[in-house]
Design a protein around this motif. Structure first.
Motif, PDB file in Angstrom:
ATOM      1  N   ILE A 262      -5.229 -12.541   0.108  1.00 60.26           N
ATOM      2  CA  ILE A 262      -4.805 -11.652   1.025  1.00 60.26           C
ATOM      3  C   ILE A 262      -4.749 -10.158   0.470  1.00 60.26           C
ATOM      4  N   ASP A 263      -5.286  -8.814   1.047  1.00 61.59           N
ATOM      5  CA  ASP A 263      -4.680  -7.746   0.550  1.00 61.59           C
ATOM      6  C   ASP A 263      -4.724  -6.790   1.382  1.00 61.59           C
ATOM      7  N   ILE A 264      -3.460  -6.512   2.166  1.00 58.04           N
ATOM      8  CA  ILE A 264      -3.177  -5.870   3.321  1.00 58.04           C
ATOM      9  C   ILE A 264      -1.968  -5.006   3.202  1.00 58.04           C
ATOM     10  N   SER A 265      -2.212  -3.787   3.530  1.00 59.58           N
ATOM     11  CA  SER A 265      -1.051  -2.900   3.601  1.00 59.58           C
ATOM     12  C   SER A 265      -1.378  -1.614   4.236  1.00 59.58           C
ATOM     13  N   SER A 266      -0.165  -1.022   5.004  1.00 60.93           N
ATOM     14  CA  SER A 266      -0.356   0.114   5.840  1.00 60.93           C
ATOM     15  C   SER A 266       0.402   1.254   5.185  1.00 60.93           C
ATOM     16  N   ARG A 267       0.975   1.262   4.266  1.00 65.56           N
ATOM     17  CA  ARG A 267       1.837   2.063   3.294  1.00 65.56           C
ATOM     18  C   ARG A 267       1.087   3.093   2.862  1.00 65.56           C
ATOM     19  N   TRP A 268       1.391   4.185   3.186  1.00 66.06           N
ATOM     20  CA  TRP A 268       0.763   5.392   2.574  1.00 66.06           C
ATOM     21  C   TRP A 268       0.559   5.452   1.109  1.00 66.06           C
ATOM     22  N   GLU A 269       1.294   4.982   0.360  1.00 59.94           N
ATOM     23  CA  GLU A 269       1.010   4.866  -1.055  1.00 59.94           C
ATOM     24  C   GLU A 269       0.037   3.843  -1.495  1.00 59.94           C
ATOM     25  N   ASP A 270      -0.374   2.969  -0.779  1.00 55.94           N
ATOM     26  CA  ASP A 270      -1.562   1.968  -0.802  1.00 55.94           C
ATOM     27  C   ASP A 270      -2.944   2.279  -0.342  1.00 55.94           C
ATOM     28  N   ARG A 271      -2.963   3.607   0.147  1.00 54.37           N
ATOM     29  CA  ARG A 271      -4.288   3.996   0.743  1.00 54.37           C
ATOM     30  C   ARG A 271      -5.034   4.337  -0.281  1.00 54.37           C
ATOM     31  N   ILE A 272      -6.478   4.040   0.060  1.00 56.13           N
ATOM     32  CA  ILE A 272      -7.465   4.117  -0.985  1.00 56.13           C
ATOM     33  C   ILE A 272      -8.474   5.302  -0.645  1.00 56.13           C
ATOM     34  N   ASN A 273      -8.867   6.131  -1.344  1.00 54.75           N
ATOM     35  CA  ASN A 273      -9.616   7.224  -0.928  1.00 54.75           C
ATOM     36  C   ASN A 273     -10.910   7.292  -1.840  1.00 54.75           C
ATOM     37  N   GLY A 274     -11.818   8.167  -1.445  1.00 50.54           N
ATOM     38  CA  GLY A 274     -13.144   8.374  -2.122  1.00 50.54           C
ATOM     39  C   GLY A 274     -14.028   7.274  -2.352  1.00 50.54           C
ATOM     40  N   THR A 275     -14.478   6.930  -3.599  1.00 52.02           N
ATOM     41  CA  THR A 275     -15.673   5.883  -3.979  1.00 52.02           C
ATOM     42  C   THR A 275     -14.760   4.764  -4.012  1.00 52.02           C
ATOM     43  N   ALA A 276     -13.416   4.888  -4.267  1.00 51.43           N
ATOM     44  CA  ALA A 276     -12.770   3.398  -4.605  1.00 51.43           C
ATOM     45  C   ALA A 276     -12.546   2.945  -3.304  1.00 51.43           C
ATOM     46  N   TRP A 277     -12.678   3.657  -2.216  1.00 54.71           N
ATOM     47  CA  TRP A 277     -12.657   2.751  -0.924  1.00 54.71           C
ATOM     48  C   TRP A 277     -13.879   1.724  -0.750  1.00 54.71           C
ATOM     49  N   PHE A 278     -15.093   2.199  -1.011  1.00 58.11           N
ATOM     50  CA  PHE A 278     -16.262   1.456  -0.796  1.00 58.11           C
ATOM     51  C   PHE A 278     -16.241   0.497  -1.925  1.00 58.11           C
ATOM     52  N   ASP A 279     -15.536   0.590  -3.133  1.00 55.54           N
ATOM     53  CA  ASP A 279     -15.379  -0.562  -4.085  1.00 55.54           C
ATOM     54  C   ASP A 279     -14.544  -1.806  -3.289  1.00 55.54           C
ATOM     55  N   PHE A 280     -13.399  -1.237  -2.943  1.00 54.26           N
ATOM     56  CA  PHE A 280     -12.474  -2.005  -2.233  1.00 54.26           C
ATOM     57  C   PHE A 280     -13.194  -2.828  -1.251  1.00 54.26           C
ATOM     58  N   LEU A 281     -14.174  -2.093  -0.290  1.00 50.42           N
ATOM     59  CA  LEU A 281     -14.958  -3.161   0.635  1.00 50.42           C
ATOM     60  C   LEU A 281     -15.734  -3.964  -0.046  1.00 50.42           C
ATOM     61  N   GLY A 282     -16.235  -3.444  -1.020  1.00 52.63           N
ATOM     62  CA  GLY A 282     -17.454  -4.384  -1.666  1.00 52.63           C
ATOM     63  C   GLY A 282     -16.785  -5.579  -2.276  1.00 52.63           C
ATOM     64  N   ARG A 283     -15.654  -5.486  -2.446  1.00 46.24           N
ATOM     65  CA  ARG A 283     -14.740  -6.689  -3.098  1.00 46.24           C
ATOM     66  C   ARG A 283     -14.119  -7.732  -2.107  1.00 46.24           C
ATOM     67  N   SER A 284     -14.359  -7.171  -0.823  1.00 46.67           N
ATOM     68  CA  SER A 284     -13.840  -7.884   0.243  1.00 46.67           C
ATOM     69  C   SER A 284     -14.774  -8.710   1.039  1.00 46.67           C
TER      70      SER A 284
END
Length: 802
Positions: free
Chosen positions: A67-89
């Motif tokens: 499980i990788d869940i967070s709503s903290r501002w410091e854990d937000r993911i931006n740019g192309t890293a967001w799509f990498d994150f979705l691609g690992r989920s």
């Protein structure tokens, strides 16, 4: 004022081109990145962090899930890293976007600041913190505006092949529960079931594949549609206010108007897509359509018809050919000859004896009927392309060539090579799979041919996004798409509300199939099911007379249904299809997913039913299903499942208010989305950009030659006579030189005449080649042979010198 419903985001072309990874290699089972919204945003605002907070707490002791869940501002993911994150989920959590609480005067925000100060000791991320505020004050305003919407991140997850577990909601009617996402109850009472869903990779794959086909590939959710909708609204407003668009005199001058040829291997009037395509093309180009007569035996001389001020339509006899005009200047090395070589190669293949033909195209298991069919298609290609090529050369003056389907592409490529113009390819179908009886080696041969020719085209479109993706994958080049949908304005022929009122007076419900009767269109299954449906359900099967129609009528008669609950109304003209359709209540699209052409098809009747304001029941064919379900204008059912089909028919019979609701929705979707003007806008934008770069041919279209019939057929002979003479000669050569013929078994599939002739020389079949060369019947091809030999000798001399 025109108000346009815009979603919070759309799917960009770059996202549709992203790689889609499988489930097995994904490291994260359930992921989420929420956001912390102000308290005055109400329930939806809280749910953005609440779903993550609750699921993370509830799964803290689950050891077999990552499980990788967070709503903290410091854990937000931006740019192309967001799509990498979705691609690992494997699975992504989500909620509806927006807020259903509007603070019109600031009082809610002021109250929230006071509440936060008084409850500083509570965890602001907890459900307790929000619930206490809701019960004390926020409930007075919650729901004062219904503004829950789909979020761009739902599209992004679908693009990246991540399944979704979402709070129960409507999601703008785009993502459907238990179809595109798993619906999670807000009290987490079904969390165990949701976790089982996350563990089931087969089920996850089923969800993501269905979501990709029905949502990601649905043009309604693409940025191109949003832009086209906006542009169309501006244009309609300008027309209403009589504001003329800015234009350049030089651009609009007749001498500077680009000209386009539109080639088709059939009678132009039988396909409404020709009219739609040509009308839109004529907004920028002067267009000349070249087709063939429906009955060539009745007409031999070419004719021209003026369709509009910017459209001409030429018809020629598709069985007349002249071998002198097929040859180009083969001595010019700067000029390509792929188009001409393709026509000549097909001619030679049609003449080869069975053994040599089988070896040449890999048809090692072909029987006599298979080879007869293949030769027929080769001759058909030669006749159609040579006729279109000759007519296009005489018309001249064009700047772009549009090829309709593979059976015109060789001529289009030949014209492009001779005149230096771009080719646009409009594939109405995936041609190698167009005949259900086609053998594997035929598919491979025509696919290789299409792939080779497509490499020389500038722009390619087909009829659905699914078909575009399939052809792009197979051929290694990009494809756009324009669905087969009738033009905006055709809906005005039907007063929808009057029709609904009139139909509501009937106790029966009429289900309509409208179109040609052809194999694999599922009509037999409709008749088979109709003896089990509610007797108030009436089936209308409307189409032209044919042998299959007679067979279908006999099937209905044998079941005692003909003219009782199953009817065969007379066919109507193309222009009357929409008004005639409205006589019924529900439109049927029963095509069977027999092959890729049926699975990814875009039947004209889909938009015609919608223009008439009719709900649709479709068989499970992917593009039609994505439009019907994705836009909420009907339902999809497996027509092979008789019980399920009967239940669906009966559901509509029992619920006329449902029919009326879906009828209005269908008309709305047609006018806003599924019409030719909107659907074709991205393609014509690309074509118009291409037009801006053209060095225009100053010569106008010429039809003067039609007055001088000798220009069309002075030395022309019918194809059959030419084939017979060459067949006789090849038979003679086979008899005289059998030992050389037996050595021609290594001719590679897809070989050109150049391959065949040079190979014959290499394998010491020189006597046969010379005999064929000196035969009177091969005289038109001698310049081509001479050039090949000269080039071969030049290469040999260059090699020796080197």
């Amino acid at each position: 004022v025109d108000f346009i419903h815009a979603y919070t985001g759309y799917i960009a072309p770059s996202l549709r081109d992203m790689p889609r990874g499988g489930m097995a290699e994904r490291q994260i089972d359930i992921s989420y990145r929420g956001s912390i919204q102000p308290l005055e945003f109400g329930g939806l605002g809280f749910e953005k962090r609440g779903i993550g907070y609750d699921v993370a707490a509830a799964t803290a002791g689950v050891s077999d899930l990552t499980i990788d869940i967070s709503s903290r501002w410091e854990d937000r993911i931006n740019g192309t890293a967001w799509f990498d994150f979705l691609g690992r989920s494997k699975v992504v959590l989500g909620v509806e976007s927006g807020s259903n609480l509007f603070d019109f005067d600031g009082k809610v925000a002021a109250w929230c600041r006071t509440y936060e100060a008084e409850n500083a000791g509570l965890d602001r991320d907890s459900r307790e913190f929000y619930t206490k505020a809701h019960d004390a004050y926020l409930h007075r305003f919650e729901g004062n505006v219904n503004y829950a919407q789909i979020s761009p991140r739902h599209f992004e997850a679908a693009v990246c092949n991540a399944a979704q577990i979402l709070y129960e909601g409507t999601y703008s009617g785009i993502f459907l529960p238990n179809r595109h996402f798993f619906p999670l109850k807000r009290d987490l009472s079904n969390l165990a079931e949701a976790l089982d869903f996350a563990r089931d990779e087969a089920r996850l794959k089923e969800f993501v594949d269905r979501t990709y086909a029905e949502v990601v590939l649905n043009p309604a959710y693409h940025y191109e549609h949003f832009v086209a909708t906006f542009d169309d609204a501006v244009e309609r407003r300008m027309e209403r206010k009589a504001i003329a668009p800015a234009s350049s005199p030089a651009r609009n001058a007749v001498s500077k108007t680009p000209k386009a040829l539109l080639l088709m291997a059939h009678e132009p009037s039988i396909d409404p897509r020709i009219d739609w395509f040509a009308d839109s093309l004529a907004e920028t180009f002067e267009v000349c359509e070249i087709g063939v007569y429906r009955h060539d035996a009745e007409m031999t001389d070419p004719t021209v018809e003026r369709v509009t001020d910017r459209r001409s339509r030429v018809r020629v006899n598709g069985h007349i050919t002249n071998w002198n005009f097929i040859n180009a200047d083969a001595s010019n090395p700067a000029q390509g000859h792929l188009g001409l070589d393709t026509i000549k190669n097909l001619f030679v293949l049609a003449q080869l004896p069975a053994r040599s033909l089988g070896d040449a195209i890999g048809a090692l298991d072909a029987d006599e009927d298979d080879l007869y069919r293949f030769r027929w298609f080769c001759r058909y290609f030669v006749m159609r392309n040579s006729a279109l090529l000759h007519a296009a050369r005489l018309i001249g003056g064009f700047d772009v060539v549009v090829a309709v389907d593979l059976d015109t592409l060789p001529a289009a490529i030949a014209l492009a090579e001779e005149y230096g113009v771009p080719v646009i390819y409009d594939a109405h179908e995936y041609w190698p799979y167009s005949n259900p009886d086609t053998r594997h080696w035929e598919v491979e041969f025509w696919s290789n041919l299409e792939r080779t020719l497509l490499a020389h085209t500038a722009l390619r479109v087909t009829v659905s996004p699914q078909m575009a993706h399939a052809m792009a994958d197979a051929y290694g080049c990009s494809f756009g798409y324009i669905p087969n949908c009738t033009a905006l304005g055709s809906e005005k022929a039907v007063d929808l509300e009057a029709a609904l009122a009139q139909n509501a007076e009937r106790s029966d419900v009429i289900f309509l199939f409208q179109g040609n009767f052809a194999p694999f269109r599922g009509i037999e299954k409709l008749i088979e099911a109709w003896d089990s449906v509610d007797p108030r359900a009436k089936l209308w099967l409307r189409g032209p007379d044919s042998n299959l129609k007679t067979t279908l009528m006999q099937q209905a008669r044998s079941k005692g249904l003909l003219d009782r609950t199953v009817f065969f109304p007379d066919a109507v003209a193309e222009k009357d299809l929409i008004t005639s359709a409205r006589e019924a209540d529900v439109g049927l699209i029963s095509y069977e997913p027999q092959n890729i052409n049926y699975r990814f098809s875009s039947p004209n009747k889909l938009s015609q039913y919608m223009a008439a304001g009719m709900p649709i029941i479709t068989n499970e064919i992917e593009f039609v299903k994505s439009i019907v379900l994705g836009n909420g204008v009907g339902s999809a059912v497996n027509f092979s499942d008789k019980a399920a089909l009967v239940r669906e028919i009966n559901r509509y019979v029992a619920d006329r208010p449902l029919i009326q609701t879906l009828s209005r929705k269908a008309r709305e979707v047609f006018t806003s989305l599924f019409n030719w003007q909107v659907a074709s806008a991205p393609t014509y934008k690309a074509i118009n950009q291409m037009a801006e770069t053209l060095a225009l041919n100053p010569r106008p279209f010429s039809f003067e030659w039609m007055r001088h019939k000798d220009e069309w057929k002075p030395q022309a002979a019918t194809m059959e006579a030419d084939l017979q003479r060459l067949s006789d000669e090849i038979h003679r050569l086979n008899t005289v030189y059998p030992e050389h013929i037996s050595r021609l078994t290594a001719v590679i599939e897809g070989a050109s005449i150049r391959n065949i002739v040079v190979y014959r020389l290499k394998v010491a079949a020189r006597p046969m080649a010379l005999a064929l060369y000196h035969s009177p019947v091969s005289k038109p091809l001698r310049p081509f042979f001479d050039t090949l030999v000269a080039k071969r000798r030049a290469r040999q001399q260059a090699a020796k010198k080197s």
